[in-house]
Design a protein around this motif. Structure first.
Motif, PDB file in Angstrom:
ATOM      1  N   THR A  72       0.849  -1.191   0.000  1.00 51.81           N
ATOM      2  CA  THR A  72       0.000   0.000   0.000  1.00 51.81           C
ATOM      3  C   THR A  72       0.886   1.242   0.000  1.00 51.81           C
ATOM      4  N   PRO A  73       0.632   2.227  -0.903  1.00 53.25           N
ATOM      5  CA  PRO A  73      -0.583   2.428  -1.703  1.00 53.25           C
ATOM      6  C   PRO A  73      -0.465   2.038  -3.181  1.00 53.25           C
ATOM      7  N   THR A 105      -0.726  -1.236  -4.459  1.00 53.90           N
ATOM      8  CA  THR A 105      -1.220  -2.582  -4.752  1.00 53.90           C
ATOM      9  C   THR A 105      -2.251  -2.626  -5.871  1.00 53.90           C
ATOM     10  N   THR A 123       0.001   8.668  -1.819  1.00 54.31           N
ATOM     11  CA  THR A 123      -1.191   7.973  -1.339  1.00 54.31           C
ATOM     12  C   THR A 123      -2.484   8.636  -1.778  1.00 54.31           C
ATOM     13  N   HIS A 144      -5.203   6.562  -4.208  1.00 52.71           N
ATOM     14  CA  HIS A 144      -6.447   6.039  -3.644  1.00 52.71           C
ATOM     15  C   HIS A 144      -7.640   6.983  -3.791  1.00 52.71           C
ATOM     16  N   THR A 169      -2.143  -6.445   2.542  1.00 56.35           N
ATOM     17  CA  THR A 169      -2.301  -5.645   1.325  1.00 56.35           C
ATOM     18  C   THR A 169      -3.544  -6.023   0.540  1.00 56.35           C
TER      19      THR A 169
END
Length: 531
Positions: free
Chosen positions: A30-31, A33, A163, A167, A458
């Motif tokens: 993460t971030p 994945t 991040t 996301h 993850t």
């Protein structure tokens, strides 16, 4: 062109699929994945997309694809680039044939990481270009462009995410897919064999191409410079998401500053000098380390005032936000819309109810209570949560694979009853070499591999080798199977498991206990899919 709504990570994956990629490799973290998850899910009858055992192997596999003349992408989080650094740094010296894009997702604020890093320093270190998008559209376009740039410059190209971009979701405009490259193996093997004589020649070649990379950066429309002739006092330089936060506050400024945004590296030195000659003061808003801020100190006149992270006006730690950049822009603090005196309780992360790691840690904890002295080292993964109350078992958590090697160091320093806890995926990622060291020196350690049959933290990716093969791998390293035990990680076997742990701790040498039970969340998802 067509429009689709995607995460930032998914925009990168789509850019790779539409950019003619042939092979996709990575390790979950993460971030980053979701990039590989999207590629795996959407690559049927198309490019190869698979997880690798760690980031270094992923990088090396991608270099092999490039050697064959085809395009490859590698995905990882920022600390994963540390693991891949050997192959990455050497890869910069090779004659890259098929475009190679290395996507690294940084995690400012450490939402799910053990440190903050800034991948721009790796690009500078290796002397390769880096692209840094500010939104999902740029993430898509820069991934496509990265393959072309890599082939044009003959080097790997880094793509840096953070991040918030990875996301968050937005609509993007896509372009028609490009065909994959034809197979075209490198014809000069001397450019791919880094023997010292070849490496020196390739290093000279890389240095000679720096001027081309700088020229590309200077001409890139992404590195946009806007000069305000009526304001000679102050200008703003933004990088990454700093651009978004500046634009959110820009409308409140009475004197609109000149502005340079940098999204392509090496930094455009001439644009920086042009901007600096125009004003008396520079405000620098960059997500991550004060990379540009430190760099331009050597480019610009000493009398020019620079405001940024080095003087703590822009926060040095954590993420940028629209609010915490306001002091640097001379704007007042924004008050919360709703004030509340209520103190909310902390919600620390914890193991899921029914997690097999919980049962294993309870075994360790109760055996520890019987001992006068003991030490437990842990690794990065769900089981690291066993360091928090109510378990509180591990005493060290350093990095991937470090539990075994740290345990070796503890035992050899003189500590007794030393136990290392590591997951199945992490053991295959970077724990095997630590076990080799322990076996070689006969270290007095007990290694507990908590095998929940997945890469759980993850998101439940499939472990690179099935659990049924794990004991074979350990036996292959240790040779003697007498002190290799496989136990069920279940409360029904609690007392029996305690007795087995006591016996292995009493043994002077290397012991490995493999505690096996499927992750409760993976099992739930599998049951739901079956039903």
């Amino acid at each position: 062109m067509s429009e689709t709504v995607v995460l930032g990570d998914e925009a990168v994956a789509l850019g790779a699929l539409h950019g003619g990629v042939s092979s996709c490799y990575g390790y979950p973290g993460t971030p980053s994945t979701e990039i590989m998850e999207y590629l795996i899910e959407n690559s049927q009858n198309g490019p190869l997309a698979s997880w690798s055992s760690n980031e270094k192997t992923a990088m090396e596999e991608a270099l092999g694809t490039s050697f064959a003349g085809k395009r490859a992408i590698v995905t990882m989080k920022h600390v994963g680039l540390n693991v891949a650094a050997d192959a990455f740094m050497n890869g910069a010296l090779l004659d890259i044939r098929g475009g190679l894009v290395i996507v690294v997702a940084d995690d400012p604020g450490m939402h799910s990481s053990q440190n903050e890093q800034d991948t721009r320093y790796y690009a500078d270190f290796a002397r390769v270009p880096l692209l840094e998008p500010v939104n999902q559209q740029q993430a898509y376009e820069m991934t496509r462009e990265g393959f072309d740039l890599s082939e044009r410059m003959g080097v790997p190209v880094l793509l840096r995410l953070v991040t918030r971009l990875s996301h968050s979701r937005a609509a993007i405009q896509t372009q028609p897919p490009r065909a994959e490259n034809a197979l075209n193996k490198a014809d000069n093997k001397q450019d791919w064999m880094l023997l010292p004589a070849n490496a020196r020649r390739r290093w000279s070649s890389l240095l000679g191409r720096q001027k081309d990379m700088i020229a590309y950066s200077e001409k890139s429309p992404v590195n946009s410079l806007e000069l305000n002739e009526s304001n000679r006092e102050r200008a703003v330089i933004t990088t990454g998401l700093g651009y978004n936060y500046f634009m959110e506050n820009k409308g409140e400024l009475t004197d609109q500053p000149s502005h340079l945004h940098i999204g392509v590296y090496p930094v455009p030195e001439e644009k920086i000098r042009t901007l600096a000659a125009h004003v008396k003061k520079l405000v620098i808003l960059e997500e991550g380390y004060p990379y540009v801020e430190r760099l331009i100190a050597g480019l610009l006149p000493r009398e020019l005032k620079i405001i940024g992270k080095l003087d703590n006006i822009v926060p040095l730690q954590g993420e940028l936000t629209p609010d915490n950049v306001r002091p640097a822009l001379g704007l007042p603090e924004r008050n919360a819309a709703v004030a509340s005196s209520m103190t909310l309780p902390g919600r620390p992360p914890q193991l899921c109810a029914g997690c097999p790691h919980d049962d294993t840690y309870k075994v360790i904890k109760e055996v520890q209570e019987e001992l006068e002295e003991s030490t437990v080292t842990s690794d990065i993964g769900c089981y690291a949560l066993g360091a928090l109350p109510p378990l509180g078992v591990p005493e060290t958590i350093i990095c991937m694979g470090a539990s075994i090697t740290a345990a070796k160091g503890c035992a050899e320093a003189g500590l007794k009853n030393v136990m290392a806890v590591i997951g199945d995926s992490t053991f295959l990622h970077s724990g095997m070499t630590g076990l080799v060291d322990c076996v070689s020196s006969g270290s007095d350690v007990t290694i507990i591999i908590v095998d929940n049959e997945t890469t759980a933290m993850t998101g439940g990716q499939t472990t690179i080798l099935p659990s049924s093969r794990l004991e074979q791998v350990v036996k292959g390293i240790m040779g003697d199977g007498e002190h290799i035990l496989t136990i069920p990680a279940h409360r029904k076997s609690h007392e029996e498991n305690k007795e087995k742990l006591r016996k292995e701790l009493a043994y002077s040498g290397v012991s490995v206990i493999i505690a096996v039970r499927e992750c409760i969340e993976t099992a739930r998802k599998a049951n739901k899919k079956r039903s």
